[in-house]
Design an enzyme around this catalytic site. Sequence first.
Site, mmCIF file in Angstrom:
data_model
loop_
_atom_site.group_PDB
_atom_site.id
_atom_site.type_symbol
_atom_site.label_atom_id
_atom_site.label_comp_id
_atom_site.label_asym_id
_atom_site.label_seq_id
_atom_site.Cartn_x
_atom_site.Cartn_y
_atom_site.Cartn_z
ATOM 1 N N VAL A 1 -3.968 -17.039 29.967
ATOM 2 C CA VAL A 1 -4.786 -17.821 29.025
ATOM 3 C C VAL A 1 -5.610 -18.916 29.719
ATOM 4 O O VAL A 1 -6.436 -19.551 29.080
ATOM 5 C CB VAL A 1 -3.940 -18.438 27.889
ATOM 6 C CG1 VAL A 1 -3.320 -17.371 27.020
ATOM 7 C CG2 VAL A 1 -2.901 -19.415 28.437
ATOM 8 N N ASN B 1 0.097 -19.670 21.618
ATOM 9 C CA ASN B 1 1.425 -20.212 21.924
ATOM 10 C C ASN B 1 1.680 -20.437 23.413
ATOM 11 O O ASN B 1 2.485 -21.297 23.771
ATOM 12 C CB ASN B 1 2.470 -19.227 21.348
ATOM 13 C CG ASN B 1 3.835 -19.425 21.936
ATOM 14 O OD1 ASN B 1 4.526 -20.379 21.581
ATOM 15 N ND2 ASN B 1 4.233 -18.546 22.854
ATOM 16 N N SER C 1 3.092 -29.954 19.661
ATOM 17 C CA SER C 1 4.427 -30.412 20.087
ATOM 18 C C SER C 1 4.715 -31.762 19.440
ATOM 19 O O SER C 1 3.777 -32.489 19.055
ATOM 20 C CB SER C 1 4.428 -30.576 21.607
ATOM 21 O OG SER C 1 5.570 -31.282 22.026
ATOM 22 N N TYR D 1 0.614 -33.298 29.446
ATOM 23 C CA TYR D 1 1.105 -32.388 28.403
ATOM 24 C C TYR D 1 0.910 -33.033 27.033
ATOM 25 O O TYR D 1 0.404 -32.409 26.090
ATOM 26 C CB TYR D 1 2.578 -32.093 28.677
ATOM 27 C CG TYR D 1 3.257 -31.138 27.706
ATOM 28 C CD1 TYR D 1 3.410 -29.796 28.029
ATOM 29 C CD2 TYR D 1 3.773 -31.585 26.494
ATOM 30 C CE1 TYR D 1 4.064 -28.916 27.164
ATOM 31 C CE2 TYR D 1 4.422 -30.721 25.622
ATOM 32 C CZ TYR D 1 4.562 -29.385 25.959
ATOM 33 O OH TYR D 1 5.199 -28.528 25.095
ATOM 34 N N ALA D 2 1.317 -34.299 26.924
ATOM 35 C CA ALA D 2 1.247 -34.986 25.628
ATOM 36 C C ALA D 2 -0.201 -35.092 25.145
ATOM 37 O O ALA D 2 -0.495 -34.877 23.961
ATOM 38 C CB ALA D 2 1.874 -36.371 25.747
ATOM 39 N N LYS E 1 -1.421 -31.670 23.984
ATOM 40 C CA LYS E 1 -0.840 -31.259 22.695
ATOM 41 C C LYS E 1 -1.430 -32.085 21.544
ATOM 42 O O LYS E 1 -1.564 -31.580 20.418
ATOM 43 C CB LYS E 1 0.680 -31.377 22.733
ATOM 44 C CG LYS E 1 1.347 -30.372 23.678
ATOM 45 C CD LYS E 1 1.112 -28.927 23.248
ATOM 46 C CE LYS E 1 1.950 -27.946 24.042
ATOM 47 N NZ LYS E 1 1.714 -26.543 23.644
ATOM 48 N N ILE F 1 13.362 -27.325 21.690
ATOM 49 C CA ILE F 1 13.744 -25.943 21.393
ATOM 50 C C ILE F 1 14.300 -25.314 22.663
ATOM 51 O O ILE F 1 13.688 -25.425 23.743
ATOM 52 C CB ILE F 1 12.520 -25.124 20.888
ATOM 53 C CG1 ILE F 1 11.826 -25.859 19.723
ATOM 54 C CG2 ILE F 1 12.967 -23.715 20.479
ATOM 55 C CD1 ILE F 1 12.688 -26.128 18.513
HETATM 56 P P1 NAI Z 1 8.844 -20.319 27.446
HETATM 57 O O1 NAI Z 1 8.755 -20.757 28.862
HETATM 58 O O2 NAI Z 1 10.108 -19.720 26.958
HETATM 59 O O3 NAI Z 1 7.644 -19.312 27.102
HETATM 60 C C1 NAI Z 1 6.327 -19.585 27.495
HETATM 61 C C2 NAI Z 1 5.638 -18.266 27.783
HETATM 62 O O4 NAI Z 1 4.270 -18.564 28.118
HETATM 63 C C3 NAI Z 1 6.248 -17.523 28.974
HETATM 64 O O5 NAI Z 1 6.483 -16.166 28.651
HETATM 65 C C4 NAI Z 1 5.196 -17.667 30.058
HETATM 66 O O6 NAI Z 1 5.152 -16.552 30.972
HETATM 67 C C5 NAI Z 1 3.920 -17.759 29.229
HETATM 68 N N1 NAI Z 1 2.825 -18.365 29.980
HETATM 69 C C6 NAI Z 1 2.858 -19.434 30.800
HETATM 70 N N2 NAI Z 1 1.653 -19.637 31.353
HETATM 71 C C7 NAI Z 1 0.831 -18.662 30.868
HETATM 72 C C8 NAI Z 1 -0.528 -18.327 31.062
HETATM 73 N N3 NAI Z 1 -1.311 -19.017 31.913
HETATM 74 N N4 NAI Z 1 -1.039 -17.283 30.372
HETATM 75 C C9 NAI Z 1 -0.260 -16.559 29.536
HETATM 76 N N5 NAI Z 1 1.042 -16.799 29.332
HETATM 77 C C10 NAI Z 1 1.576 -17.858 29.985
HETATM 78 O O7 NAI Z 1 8.467 -21.620 26.586
HETATM 79 P P2 NAI Z 1 8.450 -21.919 25.013
HETATM 80 O O8 NAI Z 1 9.316 -23.079 24.801
HETATM 81 O O9 NAI Z 1 8.657 -20.698 24.223
HETATM 82 O O10 NAI Z 1 6.934 -22.433 24.862
HETATM 83 C C11 NAI Z 1 5.991 -21.872 23.974
HETATM 84 C C12 NAI Z 1 5.048 -22.973 23.520
HETATM 85 O O11 NAI Z 1 5.782 -23.938 22.758
HETATM 86 C C13 NAI Z 1 4.384 -23.730 24.663
HETATM 87 O O12 NAI Z 1 3.018 -23.960 24.364
HETATM 88 C C14 NAI Z 1 5.139 -25.055 24.675
HETATM 89 O O13 NAI Z 1 4.360 -26.105 25.188
HETATM 90 C C15 NAI Z 1 5.446 -25.229 23.203
HETATM 91 N N6 NAI Z 1 6.530 -26.150 22.921
HETATM 92 C C16 NAI Z 1 7.811 -25.888 23.336
HETATM 93 C C17 NAI Z 1 8.811 -26.789 23.074
HETATM 94 C C18 NAI Z 1 10.225 -26.567 23.483
HETATM 95 O O14 NAI Z 1 11.064 -27.493 23.342
HETATM 96 N N7 NAI Z 1 10.597 -25.394 23.983
HETATM 97 C C19 NAI Z 1 8.535 -28.059 22.366
HETATM 98 C C20 NAI Z 1 7.169 -28.215 21.958
HETATM 99 C C21 NAI Z 1 6.216 -27.288 22.239
#
Ligand code: NAI
Length: 286
Positions: free
Chosen positions: A60, A86, A139, A152-153, A156, A185
């Site tokens: 992305v 996402n 977030s 990051y903040a 978001k 999460i």
């Molecule tokens: P995760 O690490 O489990 O999943 C993130 C996914 O995004 C991974 O599969 C990764 O390979 C993919 N990714 C990373 N860079 C990429 C790129 N350049 N192009 C395409 N895919 C890419 O993390 P999670 O927690 O599921 O995160 C999903 C979203 O939720 C993120 O935007 C994160 O900032 C947001 N978020 C997560 C929180 C948490 O506590 N886990 C809290 C607030 C927001």
Amino acid sequence: MRFSGKTVVVTGAASGIGAAATALFAREGAVVFASDIDVAGGEKLAAETEGDVRFAECDVCAPYAIKALMDRAADETGGIDTVFNNAGAGGARENIAEIEPEAWDRTMDLLLRSVAFGIRYAVPHMMGRKGASIVNVSSVAAVGPGYSPTTYAVAKAGVLHLTKCAATDLAQHGIRVNAVQPGFINTNIFTASLDIPEEFKAQAKASIAQMSSNAQPVARGGQPIDIANAVAFLASEEAGFMTGTSLIVDGGLTLGPRHSWDPEEGGAFEALIALEEQVKAAQQTA
Ligand code: NAI
């Protein structure tokens, strides 16, 4: 089966919140284009998830890769009904006194520009689709500083404002745009960027799971499905009169300082009461 006959595109689908959302949309009848930079993880997800899940490699940070993803989804199914922007990671760790321009740009491209172009290149394929809807991941870090590194903040918080601007621009085309703000999460995001061997990562994941259980008033850790449920609601017809808004899904993490709900944590008010009791006790002794 809220998404029967619908085409859904999910970015960052190979893990965590994206994987949970992919499974939910597919279970409820959608054809899901599950995209990620993690090819092995994405292919495994597509193979193991119930329903019509098609993996598409997409970084992305590359806007034209996003365009190719959206074009492919529309070519194969005739259009796009829902996009879940996402994909993400923790980004630059430096604070504002240390950050370099390249690290700032990389984080902004990953977390903010990606969402802008996830919208931009999906919209031509969403025009005229009944119930078309975009959901962006922000977030709790957008609520205020202290939940994440600075860049990051800021990114978001940008996602929230982008959501409002896009909702305004796209209402005339019948496309709704909303956001979710996850709290703590339990996913791989906290350990993904750690430069340590796998066995130590497993330990780090276990301690993250423990921390996430105790981080907020609701007495359990936040799970990817908690966010996926909110995303599916915002994408569905049940949210047909909602646009430009955001749902905080955080088990109460942002309700206030921990001492306001945790009896174990003394706040300033409790300290003053303790002082008052000490003074009174001293006065009675004197
Ligand atoms: P995760 O690490 O489990 O999943 C993130 C996914 O995004 C991974 O599969 C990764 O390979 C993919 N990714 C990373 N860079 C990429 C790129 N350049 N192009 C395409 N895919 C890419 O993390 P999670 O927690 O599921 O995160 C999903 C979203 O939720 C993120 O935007 C994160 O900032 C947001 N978020 C997560 C929180 C948490 O506590 N886990 C809290 C607030 C927001």
